[in-house]
Scaffold this motif. Sequence first.
Motif, short mmCIF file in Angstrom:
data_model
loop_
_atom_site.label_atom_id
_atom_site.label_comp_id
_atom_site.label_asym_id
_atom_site.label_seq_id
_atom_site.Cartn_x
_atom_site.Cartn_y
_atom_site.Cartn_z
N VAL A 140 -5.09 -5.93 4.63
CA VAL A 140 -4.80 -4.97 3.38
C VAL A 140 -4.53 -3.56 3.58
O VAL A 140 -3.59 -2.90 3.12
N MET A 141 -5.44 -3.00 4.56
CA MET A 141 -5.13 -1.57 4.85
C MET A 141 -3.82 -1.20 5.73
O MET A 141 -3.23 -0.48 5.42
N THR A 142 -3.66 -2.27 6.49
CA THR A 142 -2.34 -2.15 7.25
C THR A 142 -0.89 -2.38 6.40
O THR A 142 -0.01 -1.63 6.54
N SER A 143 -1.21 -3.36 5.63
CA SER A 143 -0.05 -3.62 4.53
C SER A 143 0.14 -2.59 3.68
O SER A 143 1.20 -2.01 3.36
N LEU A 144 -0.88 -1.55 3.34
CA LEU A 144 -0.77 -0.74 2.35
C LEU A 144 -0.16 0.35 3.17
O LEU A 144 0.80 1.20 2.50
N SER A 145 -0.58 0.93 4.07
CA SER A 145 -0.13 2.04 5.17
C SER A 145 1.42 1.36 5.23
O SER A 145 2.25 2.65 5.31
N THR A 146 1.80 0.52 5.54
CA THR A 146 3.16 0.03 5.86
C THR A 146 3.81 0.00 4.58
O THR A 146 5.29 0.62 4.57
N ALA A 147 3.53 -0.38 3.55
CA ALA A 147 4.26 -0.27 2.41
C ALA A 147 4.32 1.26 1.89
O ALA A 147 5.65 1.61 1.51
N THR A 148 3.58 2.07 2.22
CA THR A 148 3.76 3.53 1.79
C THR A 148 4.28 4.56 2.97
O THR A 148 4.62 5.49 2.54
N ALA A 149 4.49 3.71 4.14
CA ALA A 149 5.25 4.49 5.15
C ALA A 149 6.66 4.89 5.07
O ALA A 149 7.35 5.84 5.43
N VAL A 150 7.24 4.27 4.11
CA VAL A 150 8.73 4.39 3.74
C VAL A 150 8.67 5.99 3.03
O VAL A 150 9.71 6.67 3.23
N PHE A 151 7.74 6.35 2.58
CA PHE A 151 7.85 7.85 1.95
C PHE A 151 6.84 8.82 2.58
O PHE A 151 7.21 10.05 2.91
N VAL A 152 5.86 8.37 3.22
CA VAL A 152 4.63 9.05 4.03
C VAL A 152 5.51 9.34 5.52
O VAL A 152 5.39 10.80 5.93
N THR A 153 5.98 8.56 6.15
CA THR A 153 6.44 8.84 7.58
C THR A 153 7.59 10.10 7.61
O THR A 153 7.55 10.82 8.38
N PRO A 154 8.54 9.82 6.81
CA PRO A 154 9.62 11.10 6.54
C PRO A 154 9.02 12.38 6.30
O PRO A 154 9.26 13.54 6.93
#
Length: 412
Positions: A228-242
Amino acid sequence: MQLNATPQQWHLQSHRPHLSRLLPNTPLPKLHRPSSPSPSRSLGISIGSKNPPSRCFSVKASNSIERPDAGHDYASEAKEFVYVLLRITQQKEFSIAEILKKSNSYLPHVVLASTLLALIYPPSFSWFTTRYYAPALGFLMFAVGVNSSEKDFLEAFNRPTAILAGYVGQFLVKPLLGYFFGIISVALFGLPNPIGAGIMLVSCVSGAQLSNYATFLTDPSMAPLSIVMTSLSTATAVFVTPLLSLLLIGKRLPVDVKGMVSSILQIVVAPIVGGLLLNRFFPRICDSIRPFLPPLSVLVTACCVGAPLAININSVLSPFGVTILLVIIAFHLSAFIAGYVLTGVVFHKSPDVKALQRTLSYETGMQSSLLALTLANSFFPDPLVSVPPAISTVIMSLMGFSLVMIWAKRKD
């Protein structure tokens, strides 16, 4: 099938020490030894004997026993012998199953061996190109799903504080460490600026699916929470990583939102759901394939570690390779320690604090270096930016699965 006596007699009593060594935990009943052994008092077997001796007994497939001599209890000795043979067979089958199940304990050694092999002979892993990464990681998630239930994931969502802590570790603690070591690599070690940018880029991406598998090996009950932690971070990475790349590196990275969501569905959601459904509706099939999943998972993990190193071998063996290696080791080590210590401080009253510390340590210390490598190759013209992500893929895996070995032994 009929077992008959042969001219070459075999005394069961004389072979009891050998049977005891084969079955150390199986007590054998005490046998009556005749005062004067004779051919008629010995136990011998052969298969398909045409002319069996007159004083013999036979054991048929139906477990019926023919006793030519009523003066001695051949039936008890024969039944004991068949019982011992069955126990030996069952013990061998059990041993094979145990070996398959415990193959996960060899994962750190296999990862290290694949790393050395990729360095010595890169073609051994260069065939495992990026198109195989998604199916490979999906298989690891399928293995987690087969060994879990939907109840485990429902319970994971009942721990929002732990999920938030994992998110903070991935997108706050880790980027701060990445920025710190990126600055040190340039200011203190005199590495080129693209190297520092590559270290920061590694710290900006989401958590790695390998952290889910590492958690599963150490604390299976925590695997759904890790997923759940990894999926959440991956899903929001589209905004957070940039956003993080803009703040730390000064370059805004365009990220394919549709592609990343599709990647989550293919690598995480679909395999886990498939494993859960298989475990729920076809438990016998799961029981039959479950012993083979650990060795296959070890092989897949070795490929996921060795391939990026083999493909980027020229960058890894650059003049700055050793210095970058030391900086990357320090970065990941700090992330593992920070995740473990901070979790212990925040959740010190939790009954499963140790398991939670290990889980968040994996989540903080292991990130999707493959995604960072893809972003470096796609959006940075300088090839040196891709060197830290390539080295990070190997170091992250080695350190993570070494912790698996250490913590698993401590639990035992």
